[in-house]
Write a protein that holds these residues in place. Structure first.
Motif, PDB file in Angstrom:
ATOM      1  N   PHE A  27       8.949   0.815 -18.888  1.00 55.69           N
ATOM      2  CA  PHE A  27       8.420   1.450 -17.675  1.00 55.69           C
ATOM      3  C   PHE A  27       7.011   1.985 -17.920  1.00 55.69           C
ATOM      4  CE2 PHE A  27      12.970   1.263 -17.541  1.00 55.69           C
ATOM      5  CZ  PHE A  27      13.136   0.589 -16.342  1.00 55.69           C
ATOM      6  N   THR A  28       6.220   1.994 -16.850  1.00 60.32           N
ATOM      7  CA  THR A  28       4.799   2.330 -16.993  1.00 60.32           C
ATOM      8  C   THR A  28       4.613   3.852 -17.103  1.00 60.32           C
ATOM      9  OG1 THR A  28       4.381   2.467 -14.630  1.00 60.32           O
ATOM     10  CG2 THR A  28       4.215   0.270 -15.637  1.00 60.32           C
ATOM     11  N   LYS A  73       7.143  -7.552  -6.641  1.00 55.22           N
ATOM     12  CA  LYS A  73       6.363  -7.702  -7.873  1.00 55.22           C
ATOM     13  C   LYS A  73       4.866  -7.656  -7.594  1.00 55.22           C
ATOM     14  CE  LYS A  73       9.537 -10.651 -10.539  1.00 55.22           C
ATOM     15  NZ  LYS A  73       9.854 -12.062 -10.823  1.00 55.22           N
ATOM     16  N   ALA A  74       4.097  -7.246  -8.620  1.00 53.83           N
ATOM     17  CA  ALA A  74       2.634  -7.373  -8.584  1.00 53.83           C
ATOM     18  C   ALA A  74       2.267  -8.448  -9.607  1.00 53.83           C
ATOM     19  CB  ALA A  74       1.972  -6.053  -8.934  1.00 53.83           C
ATOM     20  N   TYR A  75       1.350  -9.330  -9.227  1.00 63.54           N
ATOM     21  CA  TYR A  75       0.976 -10.476 -10.063  1.00 63.54           C
ATOM     22  C   TYR A  75      -0.513 -10.393 -10.388  1.00 63.54           C
ATOM     23  CZ  TYR A  75       5.179 -12.101  -7.651  1.00 63.54           C
ATOM     24  OH  TYR A  75       6.446 -12.198  -7.117  1.00 63.54           O
ATOM     25  N   ARG A  76      -0.876 -10.781 -11.607  1.00 62.35           N
ATOM     26  CA  ARG A  76      -2.291 -10.862 -11.979  1.00 62.35           C
ATOM     27  C   ARG A  76      -2.744 -12.314 -11.803  1.00 62.35           C
ATOM     28  NH1 ARG A  76      -5.454  -7.438 -14.504  1.00 62.35           N
ATOM     29  NH2 ARG A  76      -3.739  -6.191 -15.340  1.00 62.35           N
ATOM     30  N   ILE A 136       8.431  -4.046  -9.307  1.00 63.06           N
ATOM     31  CA  ILE A 136       8.282  -2.776  -8.576  1.00 63.06           C
ATOM     32  C   ILE A 136       9.637  -2.404  -7.987  1.00 63.06           C
ATOM     33  CG2 ILE A 136       7.060  -1.634  -6.677  1.00 63.06           C
ATOM     34  CD1 ILE A 136       4.866  -3.830  -6.968  1.00 63.06           C
ATOM     35  N   ARG A 137      10.133  -1.250  -8.311  1.00 59.57           N
ATOM     36  CA  ARG A 137      11.460  -0.827  -7.834  1.00 59.57           C
ATOM     37  C   ARG A 137      11.351   0.463  -7.008  1.00 59.57           C
ATOM     38  NH1 ARG A 137      16.799  -1.637  -9.104  1.00 59.57           N
ATOM     39  NH2 ARG A 137      16.199  -3.782  -8.673  1.00 59.57           N
ATOM     40  N   PRO A 138      11.256   0.344  -5.656  1.00 58.10           N
ATOM     41  CA  PRO A 138      11.341   1.518  -4.785  1.00 58.10           C
ATOM     42  C   PRO A 138      12.815   1.866  -4.553  1.00 58.10           C
ATOM     43  CG  PRO A 138      10.130  -0.320  -3.759  1.00 58.10           C
ATOM     44  CD  PRO A 138      10.904  -0.867  -4.906  1.00 58.10           C
ATOM     45  N   LEU A 158      11.584   7.319  -4.840  1.00 58.15           N
ATOM     46  CA  LEU A 158      10.807   7.054  -6.055  1.00 58.15           C
ATOM     47  C   LEU A 158      10.379   5.584  -6.081  1.00 58.15           C
ATOM     48  CD1 LEU A 158      12.170   9.764  -7.070  1.00 58.15           C
ATOM     49  CD2 LEU A 158      12.237   8.714  -9.306  1.00 58.15           C
ATOM     50  N   ILE A 159       9.259   5.324  -6.715  1.00 60.25           N
ATOM     51  CA  ILE A 159       8.913   3.933  -7.073  1.00 60.25           C
ATOM     52  C   ILE A 159       8.593   3.946  -8.558  1.00 60.25           C
ATOM     53  CG2 ILE A 159       7.465   1.922  -6.655  1.00 60.25           C
ATOM     54  CD1 ILE A 159       6.597   3.129  -3.994  1.00 60.25           C
ATOM     55  N   ILE A 160       9.288   3.094  -9.305  1.00 61.36           N
ATOM     56  CA  ILE A 160       8.983   2.931 -10.732  1.00 61.36           C
ATOM     57  C   ILE A 160       8.549   1.482 -10.965  1.00 61.36           C
ATOM     58  CG2 ILE A 160      10.459   4.819 -11.560  1.00 61.36           C
ATOM     59  CD1 ILE A 160      12.624   2.737 -12.192  1.00 61.36           C
ATOM     60  N   LEU A 161       7.824   1.262 -12.046  1.00 63.83           N
ATOM     61  CA  LEU A 161       7.239  -0.056 -12.324  1.00 63.83           C
ATOM     62  C   LEU A 161       7.634  -0.533 -13.716  1.00 63.83           C
ATOM     63  CD1 LEU A 161       3.556   0.734 -11.179  1.00 63.83           C
ATOM     64  CD2 LEU A 161       5.392  -0.227  -9.788  1.00 63.83           C
TER      65      LEU A 161
END
Ligand code: COI
Length: 355
Positions: A27-28, A73-76, A136-138, A158-161
């Motif tokens: 986790f970030t 998800k976030a993608y680069r 991404i988990r809201p 909450l949102i955790i990454l």
């Protein structure tokens, strides 16, 4: 609503080998938090250092499971920009889940903005390696200290990454799926369409028994006759029979997957016949016996497009497409991941850039 930001003074070391991330372990540094109190509504939106949450042992979520969640998800992309995939769809679905679980509605546009802000703060955590992304988990849960049964008056959002790789340890290799005949996941009038913890808790027993037989996941049949195919729990399911792509109709006990919806749209845009209808396990077995079951695959945010290589129904073991990824599954995988990682143009307008 303003989002306050408190940055950590002790940032963690980022993973050095992004090919070994696995799914959902790391986790970030930061998380998004927001409170709800009856009479006041949602308030105190903030991004704070990732930390444990303090709850009363009597917190209602711990006793009666009033909880909902989402996954995106976030993608680069190759040029270093970071983007989300259809985040508006996640928050739209979250309000549908909230309605079913008597949880207060959220402002969907605000939550897309909050997600973008959190990912922007954690931009350096978005993996650089092909196939890896920032999960991404809201989630929302009831916090009232009360052991009576009623909808709560107080909630946390909450949102955790989590920087993650493939959901299945097999990656893009076909998974083995066991058709569950004893237990059921959802029933008519229940919560099958909602993304709520209970639907996953109820699936564990079947999954455990499937694992004991060396199968990765369970294919759930309808809760009334155990005849119609529903979903896998961690993904929606698709069959390619005689060239036609078929996925179970959303009858209320199936999760309306965003990857499911996107896969149907991609197929239709390419002129492939893609149908949502009720489909029985007998029909699938018959198509297999007649040599017409071309492909089986699952779709999900975590699962992406996962080919199914073996399907076990009672004593019958069906080996699909020689246990190899099929043409349509590969096309969908290439198109979806191509759009998500910015390798091909997003002609659907599904991606949302982080500033
Ligand atoms: C997702 O695909 O995002 C999900 O929530 C499924 C979960 C079982 C990982």
């Amino acid at each position: 609503m303003e989002i306050k930001i408190e940055l950590t003074k002790t940032p963690k070391a980022k993973p050095t080998d992004e090919t070994k991330l696995g799914f959902g372990h790391i986790f970030t540094d930061h998380m998004f938090v927001m409170n709800y109190d009856t009479g006041e509504g949602w308030h105190d939106a903030r991004i704070v250092p990732f930390d444990n949450v303090t709850l009363s042992p009597a917190a209602m979520c711990l006793h009666y499971g009033q909880e909902i969640f989402e996954g995106l998800k976030a993608y680069r992309t190759a040029d270093g920009t970071v983007q989300l995939f259809r985040p508006d769809e996640n928050y739209k679905r979250m309000n549908v889940s909230a309605e079913r679980m008597v949880i207060p509605q959220i402002d969907e546009e605000f939550m897309v903005e909050a997600t973008k802000k959190l990912v922007e703060v954690e931009k350096d955590w978005v993996p650089h390696t092909d196939g890896a992304s920032l999960y991404i988990r809201p989630f929302i849960f009831a916090t009232d200290p009360y052991v009576g049964v009623r909808p709560a008056d107080h909630y946390l959002f909450l949102i955790i990454l989590s920087p993650s790789g493939a959901y299945y340890s097999t990656g893009l290799n076909p998974v083995k799926i066991y058709v569950e005949q004893k237990y059921v996941r959802a029933v008519r009038g229940g919560t099958g369409f909602a993304k709520t913890a209970a639907n996953y808790a109820i699936s564990l027993k079947g999954q455990d028994e499937a694992h004991a037989q060396d199968y990765e996941q369970v294919l759930w049949l309808d809760g009334v006759e155990q005849k119609y195919i529903e979903e896998v729990g961690s993904m929606n399911i698709f069959f390619v029979i005689d060239g036609e792509v078929i996925t179970p109709l959303l009858t209320g006990s199936v999760l309306p997957g965003i990857t499911r919806k996107s896969a149907l749209e991609v197929c239709r845009s390419k002129g492939i016949k893609a149908t949502e209808r009720r489909i029985t396990i007998e029909e699938v077995a018959k198509a297999y016996d007649e040599g017409k079951l071309d492909e089986v695959f699952g779709t999900g945010t975590a699962a992406v497009i996962s080919p199914v290589g073996h399907l076990k129904w009672g004593d019958k073991v069906m080996t699909i497409n020689d246990n190899k990824i099929g043409k349509i599954s590969q096309m969908l995988y290439d198109t979806m991941t191509g759009i998500q990682w910015g390798k091909i143009p997003d002609e659907f307008g599904w991606t949302v850039k982080i500033d």
